[in-house]
Design a protein around this motif. Structure first.
Motif, PDB file in Angstrom:
ATOM      1  N   ASP A 120       0.855  -1.185   0.000  1.00  0.00           N
ATOM      2  CA  ASP A 120       0.000   0.000   0.000  1.00  0.00           C
ATOM      3  C   ASP A 120       0.893   1.238   0.000  1.00  0.00           C
ATOM      4  N   LEU A 121       0.865   1.973  -1.116  1.00  0.00           N
ATOM      5  CA  LEU A 121       1.718   3.155  -1.233  1.00  0.00           C
ATOM      6  C   LEU A 121       1.344   4.211  -0.206  1.00  0.00           C
ATOM      7  N   ARG A 122       0.078   4.267   0.186  1.00  0.00           N
ATOM      8  CA  ARG A 122      -0.326   5.248   1.212  1.00  0.00           C
ATOM      9  C   ARG A 122       0.437   5.020   2.510  1.00  0.00           C
ATOM     10  N   VAL A 124       8.210  -1.734  -6.902  1.00  0.00           N
ATOM     11  CA  VAL A 124       7.803  -0.476  -7.525  1.00  0.00           C
ATOM     12  C   VAL A 124       7.458   0.546  -6.454  1.00  0.00           C
ATOM     13  N   ALA A 125       6.712   0.125  -5.447  1.00  0.00           N
ATOM     14  CA  ALA A 125       6.327   1.057  -4.379  1.00  0.00           C
ATOM     15  C   ALA A 125       7.555   1.602  -3.650  1.00  0.00           C
ATOM     16  N   ASP A 126       8.540   0.752  -3.387  1.00  0.00           N
ATOM     17  CA  ASP A 126       9.756   1.213  -2.709  1.00  0.00           C
ATOM     18  C   ASP A 126      10.500   2.245  -3.555  1.00  0.00           C
ATOM     19  N   GLU A 127      10.538   2.034  -4.876  1.00  0.00           N
ATOM     20  CA  GLU A 127      11.216   2.989  -5.752  1.00  0.00           C
ATOM     21  C   GLU A 127      10.473   4.325  -5.793  1.00  0.00           C
ATOM     22  N   VAL A 128       9.157   4.283  -5.808  1.00  0.00           N
ATOM     23  CA  VAL A 128       8.370   5.526  -5.804  1.00  0.00           C
ATOM     24  C   VAL A 128       8.601   6.295  -4.510  1.00  0.00           C
ATOM     25  N   VAL A 129       8.605   5.606  -3.386  1.00  0.00           N
ATOM     26  CA  VAL A 129       8.857   6.266  -2.103  1.00  0.00           C
ATOM     27  C   VAL A 129      10.232   6.915  -2.095  1.00  0.00           C
ATOM     28  N   VAL A 131      -0.897   5.486 -11.376  1.00  0.00           N
ATOM     29  CA  VAL A 131      -0.757   6.027 -10.031  1.00  0.00           C
ATOM     30  C   VAL A 131       0.084   7.296 -10.141  1.00  0.00           C
ATOM     31  N   ALA A 132      -0.450   8.413  -9.654  1.00  0.00           N
ATOM     32  CA  ALA A 132       0.228   9.707  -9.748  1.00  0.00           C
ATOM     33  C   ALA A 132       0.573  10.206  -8.358  1.00  0.00           C
ATOM     34  N   VAL A 133       1.807  10.672  -8.211  1.00  0.00           N
ATOM     35  CA  VAL A 133       2.257  11.303  -6.967  1.00  0.00           C
ATOM     36  C   VAL A 133       2.772  12.688  -7.334  1.00  0.00           C
ATOM     37  N   GLU A 177       5.709  15.899 -10.688  1.00  0.00           N
ATOM     38  CA  GLU A 177       4.656  14.913 -10.882  1.00  0.00           C
ATOM     39  C   GLU A 177       5.263  13.591 -11.332  1.00  0.00           C
ATOM     40  N   LEU A 178       5.006  12.569 -10.576  1.00  0.00           N
ATOM     41  CA  LEU A 178       5.467  11.224 -10.888  1.00  0.00           C
ATOM     42  C   LEU A 178       4.264  10.391 -11.316  1.00  0.00           C
ATOM     43  N   ARG A 179       4.355   9.778 -12.487  1.00  0.00           N
ATOM     44  CA  ARG A 179       3.254   8.965 -12.998  1.00  0.00           C
ATOM     45  C   ARG A 179       3.775   7.552 -13.263  1.00  0.00           C
TER      46      ARG A 179
END
Length: 435
Positions: A278-280, A306-311, A342-344, A397-399
């Motif tokens: 959960d990215l949240r 993927v989630a770890d890389e986004v964080v 998923v956009a951050v 913006e990360l997509r």
């Protein structure tokens, strides 16, 4: 089981090494794991005894009717070959397909040799063959080595040689052939069942031993590591700031470790280590002084890597805010999931990025943005854009494509999606800050 150096050709469950067996495994358990089924061992010993008895019976049969044998010397020679092989494999048992192929060939040859030492009329009258039941030992051997298929194949070959030897089948020949087929097939089937049950028993013992060892380790980990990680998580959350980030990491590791030591389902363990995340929850630690996190109510699931890389990319962007946006700058992290992407978005109220500053930083060898943000997103097949407003402030913006719900065309063709580039005084692509 008894045998020579080639006994490893017989399929059997691989035993655990001494280093793999935990201390809770008893000596009888190790004996079961290291040895083959008792039925198979008994059959090998039975074959050795049967071969000797069958040779004695063949010698007695020849002696009983020696007066009607046309070439007694030939019959004695055949018996000598059988006796020599019997003595050799009794003194040094060999449990291989090659050895039993030789024995089967000797038995079939002895059956066919009966045609050379007996008169045709005697054979047609139903006289016993020179080896009599001696070839049956090879049939049983193939049944033990190769199961019911091997037993039936060997029995079929012996039956074919018997029919060739007698020319005109007699009731005795037919009944003996049927008996050989039943013997080879039934014993082979029983051996298959015995090996399957032994493999299942060995696997159950391994799982039981592994479960007992894991329970022992779980008690040790629970009393030490897990309580320490939980304490760090609680104290770091109370302290806030940078300590909250450390606490969140400790809490995540506690969850994974607790799953590893408590779950009996291996699939659940795999999901805990390499499944969706959960990215949240992973981004919750970035919220603190000057940083606000806005996320949807539902979980935003991504593969763990993927989630770890986004964080990590979000943390790099926030580091740039702290270093370059100004002391009074605030930042907002907005998380959104529309199903396919998923956009951050990381926005700040700082001084913005001067035109050309990102390219200048890359030229100076400062790769914080290009590596920590751009490189990560490119590896994930996503995009990163950076825009600066005329009155200040920067937006990153990360997509990231959500491969749980869609499949990218570029991945299908084996290419990555390059990050887009926006040029202009109001926009900068794939970067922020000069670090």
């Amino acid at each position: 089981m008894p045998g020579g150096p080639d006994t490893d050709l017989i399929p059997a469950p691989a035993p655990l090494s001494d280093n793999e067996l935990p201390a809770v495994v008893s000596a009888p358990t190790v004996a079961v794991l290291d040895d083959e089924h008792a039925i198979v061992r008994g059959l090998w010993r039975g074959i050795d005894v049967f071969r000797c008895l069958a040779l004695a019976y063949a010698v007695w049969s020849v002696w009983e009717r020696h007066e009607e044998i046309a070439h007694l010397d030939g019959a004695v020679a055949v018996l000598g070959v059988l006796a020599g092989w019997t003595l050799a494999v009794t003194l040094r048992p060999v449990r291989t397909v090659r050895a039993y192929t030789v024995e089967l060939a000797i038995g079939c040859s002895a059956i066919l040799a009966t045609r050379l030492v007996d008169d045709p009329d005697v054979i047609t009258a139903g006289a016993k063959t020179i080896p009599s039941i001696w070839p049956t030992a090879a049939v049983i051997g193939f049944a033990v080595l190769r199961g019911w298929r091997g037993g039936l194949a060997a029995a079929s070959l012996v039956a074919a040689c018997s029919f060739v030897e007698v020319v005109e089948p007699t009731p005795n020949t037919i009944s003996n052939s049927i008996f050989g087929l039943l013997l080879g097939g039934c014993i082979g089937y029983c051996v298959d069942l015995a090996r399957s049950s032994h493999a299942a028993l060995a696997e159950a013992m391994r799982l039981d031993a592994a479960r007992a060892e894991r329970d022992r380790l779980a008690r040790t980990v629970h009393d030490g590591v897990l309580q320490t990680l939980a304490f760090i998580n609680r104290r770091a959350t109370d302290l806030g700031g940078e300590a909250a980030r450390l606490g969140a990491m400790a809490g995540e590791q506690e969850r994974i470790l607790r799953t590893l030591v408590s779950q009996t389902d291996l699939a659940e363990v795999d999901r805990a280590v390499s499944g969706d995340a959960d990215l949240r929850a992973l981004l919750r630690h970035v919220e603190g002084d000057g940083v606000q996190l806005v996320s949807p109510a539902d979980a935003v699931l991504l593969p763990r890597r993927v989630a770890d890389e986004v964080v990590a990319a979000v943390e790099a962007a926030l580091d740039n805010v702290r270093q370059h946006a100004g002391d009074d700058a605030r930042a907002w992290v907005l998380l959104d999931d529309d199903g396919d992407v998923v956009a951050v978005t990381i926005r700040d109220s700082g001084r913005g990025v001067a035109h050309g500053r990102l390219e200048e930083a890359v030229g100076q060898g400062r790769l914080g943005v290009s590596s920590s943000i751009l490189g990560r997103l490119a590896d994930l097949g996503g995009t990163a854009t950076v825009t600066s407003g005329a009155s200040g402030g920067t937006t990153v913006e990360l997509r990231i494509p959500n491969r749980r719900t869609t499949r990218l065309t570029n991945r299908h063709h084996g290419r990555r999606t390059p990050a887009t580039t926006e040029r202009g005084p109001q926009a900068r692509t794939q970067g922020r800050g000069a670090s």
